[in-house]
Design an enzyme around this catalytic site. Structure first.
Site, mmCIF file in Angstrom:
data_model
loop_
_atom_site.group_PDB
_atom_site.id
_atom_site.type_symbol
_atom_site.label_atom_id
_atom_site.label_comp_id
_atom_site.label_asym_id
_atom_site.label_seq_id
_atom_site.Cartn_x
_atom_site.Cartn_y
_atom_site.Cartn_z
ATOM 1 N N CYS A 138 6.033 13.179 -1.644
ATOM 2 C CA CYS A 138 4.918 14.097 -1.877
ATOM 3 C C CYS A 138 3.818 13.421 -2.687
ATOM 4 O O CYS A 138 4.059 12.455 -3.397
ATOM 5 C CB CYS A 138 5.392 15.297 -2.671
ATOM 6 N N ARG A 173 1.450 8.124 1.473
ATOM 7 C CA ARG A 173 2.787 8.335 0.927
ATOM 8 C C ARG A 173 3.692 9.068 1.911
ATOM 9 O O ARG A 173 4.907 9.081 1.740
ATOM 10 C CB ARG A 173 2.699 9.139 -0.380
ATOM 11 N N TRP A 194 6.333 16.345 1.534
ATOM 12 C CA TRP A 194 7.257 15.629 2.413
ATOM 13 C C TRP A 194 8.568 16.380 2.264
ATOM 14 O O TRP A 194 9.210 16.325 1.210
ATOM 15 C CB TRP A 194 7.379 14.185 1.940
ATOM 16 N N ASN A 221 6.582 17.157 -7.115
ATOM 17 C CA ASN A 221 7.088 16.021 -6.336
ATOM 18 C C ASN A 221 8.446 15.673 -6.918
ATOM 19 O O ASN A 221 8.589 15.591 -8.129
ATOM 20 C CB ASN A 221 6.101 14.853 -6.498
ATOM 21 N N GLY A 222 9.455 15.512 -6.068
ATOM 22 C CA GLY A 222 10.785 15.153 -6.564
ATOM 23 C C GLY A 222 11.835 16.120 -6.048
ATOM 24 O O GLY A 222 11.585 16.889 -5.111
ATOM 25 N N GLU A 224 13.266 -8.834 8.027
ATOM 26 C CA GLU A 224 11.970 -8.214 7.776
ATOM 27 C C GLU A 224 11.233 -7.939 9.094
ATOM 28 O O GLU A 224 10.635 -6.876 9.275
ATOM 29 C CB GLU A 224 11.144 -9.104 6.829
ATOM 30 N N LYS A 235 10.115 -4.253 10.429
ATOM 31 C CA LYS A 235 8.724 -3.934 10.787
ATOM 32 C C LYS A 235 8.688 -3.280 12.161
ATOM 33 O O LYS A 235 8.029 -2.278 12.374
ATOM 34 C CB LYS A 235 7.841 -5.203 10.835
ATOM 35 N N GLU A 269 10.365 0.296 12.227
ATOM 36 C CA GLU A 269 9.743 1.394 11.482
ATOM 37 C C GLU A 269 8.434 1.887 12.100
ATOM 38 O O GLU A 269 8.114 3.067 11.981
ATOM 39 C CB GLU A 269 9.576 1.075 9.992
ATOM 40 N N HIS A 271 30.234 -13.080 17.559
ATOM 41 C CA HIS A 271 31.371 -12.361 16.960
ATOM 42 C C HIS A 271 31.332 -10.879 17.303
ATOM 43 O O HIS A 271 31.948 -10.065 16.608
ATOM 44 C CB HIS A 271 31.402 -12.581 15.447
ATOM 45 N N LYS A 300 5.685 5.998 1.724
ATOM 46 C CA LYS A 300 5.350 4.695 1.138
ATOM 47 C C LYS A 300 6.145 4.435 -0.137
ATOM 48 O O LYS A 300 6.546 3.329 -0.416
ATOM 49 C CB LYS A 300 3.848 4.649 0.852
HETATM 50 C C1 F6R Z 1 9.043 -1.363 4.725
HETATM 51 C C2 F6R Z 1 8.800 -0.920 3.363
HETATM 52 C C3 F6R Z 1 9.957 -0.445 2.577
HETATM 53 C C4 F6R Z 1 9.794 -0.839 1.101
HETATM 54 C C5 F6R Z 1 10.923 -0.200 0.263
HETATM 55 C C6 F6R Z 1 10.811 -0.582 -1.186
HETATM 56 O O1 F6R Z 1 7.870 -1.760 5.356
HETATM 57 O O2 F6R Z 1 7.689 -0.902 2.903
HETATM 58 O O3 F6R Z 1 11.159 -0.919 3.083
HETATM 59 O O4 F6R Z 1 9.830 -2.225 1.007
HETATM 60 O O5 F6R Z 1 10.859 1.187 0.386
HETATM 61 O O6 F6R Z 1 9.599 -0.151 -1.722
HETATM 62 P P1 F6R Z 1 9.007 -0.805 -3.020
HETATM 63 O O7 F6R Z 1 8.687 -2.218 -2.693
HETATM 64 O O8 F6R Z 1 7.799 0.011 -3.355
HETATM 65 O O9 F6R Z 1 10.079 -0.712 -4.064
#
Ligand code: F6R
Length: 614
Positions: free
Chosen positions: A2, A27, A76, A102-103, A488, A492, A495, A511, A609
């Site tokens: 949120c 976010r 959210w 938020n939370g 990674e 990407k 997601e 395996h 985010k």
């Molecule tokens: C993927 C992504 C997430 C963050 C993860 C940690 O693209 O952005 O996997 O890397 O949620 O977030 P931070 O770095 O803010 O602790």
């Protein structure tokens, strides 16, 4: 997660609140709402399901509701489906208290039962309505002021929250409280702001207070006051920070999406980050940040805790630090580590990596290390964030604000800070010759230009992305640092395209997973590590033999044409730093594939985010 905003001042509040919410859209959210209240009138509350645009349209850009103070929220969903009833703000039935949150309130069922017993009705499925009614209950029962009512509520509440509240008797004030969820308070010349994150207020001011856990307070005009749980005024103890991000750094400019903008910003972000730590003569400034050579020399082991992409940066560092500095590294998913009964080596350092500095799992893993008497080093993009405030040492990444949900430039900056740290540690421990150290520092300095070269090759990646639109399964394989990049690259892709993709250490394929290879299945093989290339090529050949399509990502001096169907090349680079180049085409591939599928790459479904809940 949120987003919260609040405003008190002399301007119309609603357009300012909506602007703040727009800046917090990154976010993640599924509904939104604002409330304003002036003098003793009933508040005006407007909510809308779905995109913020619905709320903006409903309020005619905020112009249809008038007041100089208010609160706003993007929700959210956690408790209850995303609809108008569950959207914030929520209010006590007589509108005495209205608020946004938020939370997650963990004991909300217990609190809800108590409220119902006292005659309250709960209309929504949210924990927010409950907590707001608890504040209302204490306020009325004990005939106390808002701060005392909020404090009593905090004492009774378990869980995480950032709250912004307005009371009928205090029409031009917005109250706030925080525990575990991010909240900032910002000071303008004749106004004050509340927000979950800095971009929401940058247009108006760059003077910011970070609210600590179990603190509350209020804003009124440009007056800001903080209180502790005892109700004592602690304003004098709070430090105002100046944010050095430019107001326009969160604008899209000529780009259609933040993700592309942020991919393209990587050379600059890397240069800024490198310049922050490397002196002109190649020495590293870490001792100025408290990370002394004596302390590093005492270390026997390093732990790295992080989540998601930040964890993947940690996996690169694991290989690098072990290789360069000859120190054992244990990289752990923060969400797992915090519940493990692991005996930490007292002569160790815990590095936590986080773009936002607000990730709850990472923060808690860090607190666990601290509790074990281990010093903590945060690598973080947000100054003043929760993690940086609790860390013993901070190394910032200078990526600037990152808005797209999928991280790109912050991840890349995390990598270079980790490279520099590994080099410093290696030199300090005499694991690296002086000349070799300077050679490697120079290679790090060359990375921004090389990254730019890879970025400029975007047309080739865009063309390749057309082959991904109809895929439902993609595999990434690689060894060593390449395996870390696979993780990674795979994240990407999944997601922002919703394609199921999985990263495997190339040696693991046979395996089990090789049973999934059949004609048409795409395998992206990363092969940048000279000592491992032949072995990875053998794995590519195994995939090809089963009619899988192999995309090879490798150095431009390596011929993989006979073992792969498509090739992506990166310029010559020291293999230790190859992750910084290899990740670029994978970011672009995910980005263009997302566009091909008609998905907004900046706001993939279900994702937020900043993940401030477990
Ligand atoms: C993927 C992504 C997430 C963050 C993860 C940690 O693209 O952005 O996997 O890397 O949620 O977030 P931070 O770095 O803010 O602790």
């Amino acid at each position: 997660m949120c987003g919260i905003v609040g405003y008190t001042g002399e301007e119309e509040a609603a357009p300012i609140l909506l602007h703040g919410l727009q800046k917090l859209e990154y976010r993640g959210y599924d509904s939104a709402g604002i409330a304003v209240r002036n003098n003793l009138d009933l508040p005006i509350i407007v909510k809308a399901e779905g995109k913020l645009k619905n709320l903006i349209d409903k309020t005619n850009d905020g112009k249809s509701i008038h007041s100089t103070s208010g609160i706003g929220h993007t929700r959210w969903a956690t408790h209850g489906v995303p609809n108008e009833l569950n959207a914030h703000p929520h209010a006590s039935d007589d509108y005495n208290v209205i608020g946004v949150h938020n939370g997650i309130i963990e004991n909300f069922i217990e609190l809800k039962d108590k409220l119902i017993h006292k005659g309250y009705k709960i209309h929504s499925a949210t924990d927010t309505e409950v907590i707001i009614k608890v504040v209302d209950y204490y306020y009325k029962k004990y005939k106390i002021g808002p701060i005392d009512a909020i404090n009593r509520t905090m004492v009774r509440t378990r869980g995480s929250y950032a709250l912004a509240l307005m009371f009928k008797d205090y029409p031009n004030q917005v109250f706030f409280a925080k525990n575990g969820s991010p909240l900032i308070v910002a000071k303008g010349s004749d106004s004050s702001f509340l927000a979950s994150d800095v971009p929401a207020i940058l247009k108006f001011t760059n003077k910011v207070y970070y609210v600590s856990d179990l603190e509350c307070g209020y804003i009124k005009g440009n007056e800001i006051r903080f209180f502790d749980l005892n109700g004592d005024d602690i304003t004098e103890t709070k430090k105002i920070e100046t944010i050095d991000w430019k107001a326009d750094s969160t604008d899209l400019g000529n780009y259609s999406y933040y993700m592309e903008k942020e991919i393209d910003e990587q050379p600059k972000a890397l240069r800024n980050t490198i310049n922050a730590y490397v002196d002109k003569d190649g020495t590293l400034k870490f001792p100025e940040m408290g990370i002394t050579k004596e302390y590093l020399n005492s270390l026997e082991e390093i732990y790295i805790f992080a989540c998601g992409s930040a964890y993947h940066a940690g996996v690169v560092a694991e290989y690098l630090i072990e290789d360069l500095a000859n120190v054992n590294v244990r990289v752990e998913l923060a969400s797992e580590f915090k519940y493990r009964h692991y005996k930490m080596n007292p002569k160790s350092l815990a590095i936590v990596i986080s773009q936002s500095g607000e990730t709850k799992d990472t923060h808690e893993a860090m607190l666990k290390a601290k509790h074990n008497g281990i010093k903590t080093l945060a690598i973080c993009n947000v100054k003043g964030s929760t993690i940086t405030r609790d860390a013993d040492f901070n190394l910032y990444t200078y990526a600037g604000p990152e808005i797209a949900v999928a991280t790109t430039k912050a991840y890349s900056c995390q990598l270079v800070v980790l490279y520099l740290f590994a080099l410093f540690l290696a030199r300090t421990k005499y694991a690296l010759e002086r000349d070799r150290y300077y050679e490697l520092i120079n290679e790090v300095k060359e990375l921004p230009a090389k990254v730019k070269e890879v970025i400029d090759n975007k047309a080739q990646v865009q063309k390749l992305s057309n082959r991904f639109t109809d895929k439902t399964n993609v595999f990434f394989i690689g060894r060593g640092i390449d395996y870390a990049v696979c993780m990674e690259g795979s994240l990407k892709l999944k997601e922002i395209t919703y394609i199921n993709s999985n990263a495997y250490a190339a040696g693991e394929l046979k395996h089990g997973t090789i049973s999934l290879i059949e004609p048409g299945v795409v395998t992206i093989a990363i092969a940048t590590q000279p000592n491992l290339i032949e072995k990875t090529i053998s794995n590519m050949v195994e995939v090809k033999a089963r009619d899988g399509s192999v995309v090879a990502l490798t150095g431009n001096d390596i011929d993989v044409s006979s073992s792969s169907k498509y090739q992506l090349y990166i310029p010559k680079v020291n293999p230790m730093f190859a992750a910084s180049l290899a990740i670029i085409p994978l970011q672009q591939l995910a980005y263009y594939s997302s566009l091909n599928k008609g998905i907004n790459p900046d706001k993939p479904r279900n994702l937020a985010k900043s993940v401030t809940v477990e």
